[in-house]
Design a protein around this motif. Sequence first.
Motif, short mmCIF file in Angstrom:
data_model
loop_
_atom_site.label_atom_id
_atom_site.label_comp_id
_atom_site.label_asym_id
_atom_site.label_seq_id
_atom_site.Cartn_x
_atom_site.Cartn_y
_atom_site.Cartn_z
N GLU A 194 -2.68 1.31 -2.89
CA GLU A 194 -2.67 1.74 -1.49
C GLU A 194 -3.90 1.23 -0.76
O GLU A 194 -3.81 0.72 0.37
N ARG A 195 -5.07 1.29 -1.41
CA ARG A 195 -6.30 0.82 -0.75
C ARG A 195 -6.23 -0.69 -0.50
O ARG A 195 -6.87 -1.19 0.41
N LEU A 196 -5.46 -1.41 -1.32
CA LEU A 196 -5.35 -2.86 -1.14
C LEU A 196 -4.37 -3.25 -0.02
O LEU A 196 -4.20 -4.42 0.26
N SER A 197 -3.73 -2.24 0.58
CA SER A 197 -2.72 -2.54 1.61
C SER A 197 -3.29 -3.37 2.75
O SER A 197 -2.59 -4.19 3.35
N ASP A 198 -4.57 -3.16 3.06
CA ASP A 198 -5.20 -3.94 4.14
C ASP A 198 -5.18 -5.43 3.82
O ASP A 198 -5.22 -6.26 4.73
N LEU A 199 -5.19 -5.75 2.52
CA LEU A 199 -5.22 -7.17 2.13
C LEU A 199 -3.82 -7.76 1.94
O LEU A 199 -3.68 -8.93 1.61
N ALA A 200 -2.80 -6.94 2.07
CA ALA A 200 -1.41 -7.45 2.03
C ALA A 200 -0.59 -6.54 2.94
O ALA A 200 0.28 -5.80 2.50
N PRO A 201 -0.89 -6.62 4.27
CA PRO A 201 -0.33 -5.63 5.19
C PRO A 201 1.19 -5.63 5.29
O PRO A 201 1.77 -4.62 5.65
N LEU A 202 1.84 -6.75 4.97
CA LEU A 202 3.30 -6.77 5.06
C LEU A 202 3.96 -6.37 3.73
O LEU A 202 5.18 -6.34 3.64
N HIS A 203 3.15 -6.10 2.71
CA HIS A 203 3.75 -5.95 1.38
C HIS A 203 3.41 -4.67 0.62
O HIS A 203 4.31 -3.94 0.21
N ASN A 204 2.10 -4.43 0.37
CA ASN A 204 1.78 -3.33 -0.56
C ASN A 204 2.33 -1.99 -0.09
O ASN A 204 2.85 -1.22 -0.89
N GLY A 205 2.21 -1.71 1.22
CA GLY A 205 2.67 -0.43 1.75
C GLY A 205 4.18 -0.26 1.56
O GLY A 205 4.64 0.80 1.14
N THR A 206 4.95 -1.32 1.84
CA THR A 206 6.40 -1.21 1.72
C THR A 206 6.79 -1.05 0.25
O THR A 206 7.69 -0.27 -0.08
N ALA A 207 6.09 -1.77 -0.64
CA ALA A 207 6.40 -1.62 -2.08
C ALA A 207 6.11 -0.19 -2.52
O ALA A 207 6.86 0.40 -3.31
N LEU A 208 5.02 0.39 -2.00
CA LEU A 208 4.71 1.78 -2.38
C LEU A 208 5.77 2.75 -1.87
O LEU A 208 6.07 3.74 -2.53
N SER A 209 6.36 2.45 -0.72
CA SER A 209 7.42 3.35 -0.23
C SER A 209 8.64 3.28 -1.15
O SER A 209 9.32 4.28 -1.37
N VAL A 210 8.90 2.11 -1.72
CA VAL A 210 10.02 1.98 -2.67
C VAL A 210 9.65 2.68 -3.99
O VAL A 210 10.49 3.35 -4.61
N ILE A 211 8.40 2.58 -4.40
CA ILE A 211 7.95 3.28 -5.62
C ILE A 211 8.13 4.79 -5.44
O ILE A 211 8.65 5.47 -6.34
N GLU A 212 7.73 5.29 -4.29
CA GLU A 212 7.89 6.74 -4.05
C GLU A 212 9.36 7.15 -4.15
O GLU A 212 9.69 8.16 -4.75
N ALA A 213 10.23 6.32 -3.55
CA ALA A 213 11.68 6.63 -3.61
C ALA A 213 12.16 6.61 -5.05
O ALA A 213 12.99 7.43 -5.46
N CYS A 214 11.66 5.68 -5.85
CA CYS A 214 12.07 5.60 -7.27
C CYS A 214 11.59 6.83 -8.04
O CYS A 214 12.33 7.36 -8.87
N ILE A 215 10.35 7.24 -7.79
CA ILE A 215 9.83 8.41 -8.51
C ILE A 215 10.70 9.63 -8.17
O ILE A 215 11.03 10.43 -9.03
#
Length: 440
Positions: free
Chosen positions: A139-160
């Motif tokens: 999540e902290r790295l989201s600033d360095l991949a603004p189009l990617h890390n946050g959206t991937a984390l939202s999919v991870i949350e949905a999977c959990i």
Amino acid sequence: MQDRRSPRIGLILSLNSGSSSLKISLYRLSSAQPPVEDHQLNPVSLIITSSISSISSTPAFSFSVVDTSLVSSTVRDVNNEPASDVHDHSTAFAHFLNYLEKETGVDRQRITQACHRIVHGGDYYKPEILTEESYHYIERLSDLAPLHNGTALSVIEACITHLPRANSIAYFDTTFHRAIPAHIASCAIDQEVANKKGLKKYGFHGLSYGYILRAVSRYLEKNPSETNLIVMHLGSGASVCAIQNGQSLDTSMGLTPVSGLPGATRSGALDATLIFHYTHRAGRISHDKSLATPVGVTEAENILNTKSGWSAMTGTTDFGVVTSQRSTDSKSALAFDLFVDRILDYVGAYYVKLGARVDALVFSGGIGECGAELREAVVERCACIGFVLDRAKNNSVDGVEGKVVEIGVKEKGEKRVLVCRTDEQLEMARQCALNPEFWE
Ligand SMILES: Nc1ncnc2c1ncn2[C@@H]1O[C@H](COP(=O)(O)OP(=O)(O)O)[C@@H](O)[C@H]1O
Ligand SMILES: CC(=O)OP(=O)(O)O
Ligand SMILES: [Mg+2]
């Protein structure tokens, strides 16, 4: 905390959150025995493949059953159907899961491993089971991949939430580029600041490059560790990678995926000070402080990541549209020619860096796999370094199911030119199957 191990009977779901799409594949292990690393053999077998493309413009859903021994063969294949309930990556995942359960009857409880593509892994280089700690690091790295890390984390949350039996495991695009030598990965800035803040070239699309390296070296009947390639992954985000002896030597993206080649909404590499001159008022900063309106970092990143690229130049994010309307639309013609020019910058540089020892020039990603015109424009300019296009082969690639296709002339010792359909989902599933840490 999640369970670290699962029995060797579970299914593997691989989720690839790209900037414009979510690609999902479901696999089973090819055998119940612990598989061994062998680049000729595939330790997993594909059951279902699905994708939701153009998520932020006109979402379209595809779904196909490949292995009918586990899923009824009467399940209808879906090909680019409009999906009006999809607004972002997590609703795209919900759309997939709904279809999976309703139409195929596959019990979600059977999925024991959910592999997620994470674009920026920072200092993580091995796959990580998602814990509170790894979640927050990504999540902290989201600033360095603004189009990617946050959206991937939202999919991870949905999977959990929706796949309670599955481990969520993060696989990083950055891992493949760890081999880049320091003098290539470093920036010419104060090294104390660079080291303290981790300011260097990380490189992305690494899962794709790992897959392509194996597929192409198998095709060329070479050992991956003896293979040298220039690979272009050209999708909504685009990059080039020089692979020397099976390792990343250099790649065009940098600290973040905005650098290097332009993309659907990204600028690619620019003069680093351009952004200060982007607005009229910001350009006056050094002359008249009273008129100065600084462009904040967040605003600057937003402009370079979401308000640039094909979208800003032509009004569409789809390079297929840019290509087809370039004969009648001067803006599209400029975008097309600019892309060819920037690709040549890297191909030329990497050819020299590899000392002209290049086994193949490889096209991949949505544009590389489907854009015959773009491939032709690039390869024609590479004839001077020994890559010669076979036009007929190039024009018949679209729709070909094979993973590696030859598009070059190779009679007189010309160098190989290939198209490889990349598969980041398979790369993650293969690594997952081969890792005893994740299985009993
Ligand atoms: N026939 C085509 N010609 C050129 N580009 C195409 C064609 N079909 C699809 N594309 C491009 O491929 C892009 C998607 O690439 P892909 O690698 O799947 O995206 P992502 O970066 O989201 O993973 C689309 O945005 C579109 O621009
Ligand atoms: C890193 C990157 O740009 O990925 P994608 O092309 O999948 O958006
Ligand atoms: Mg992609």
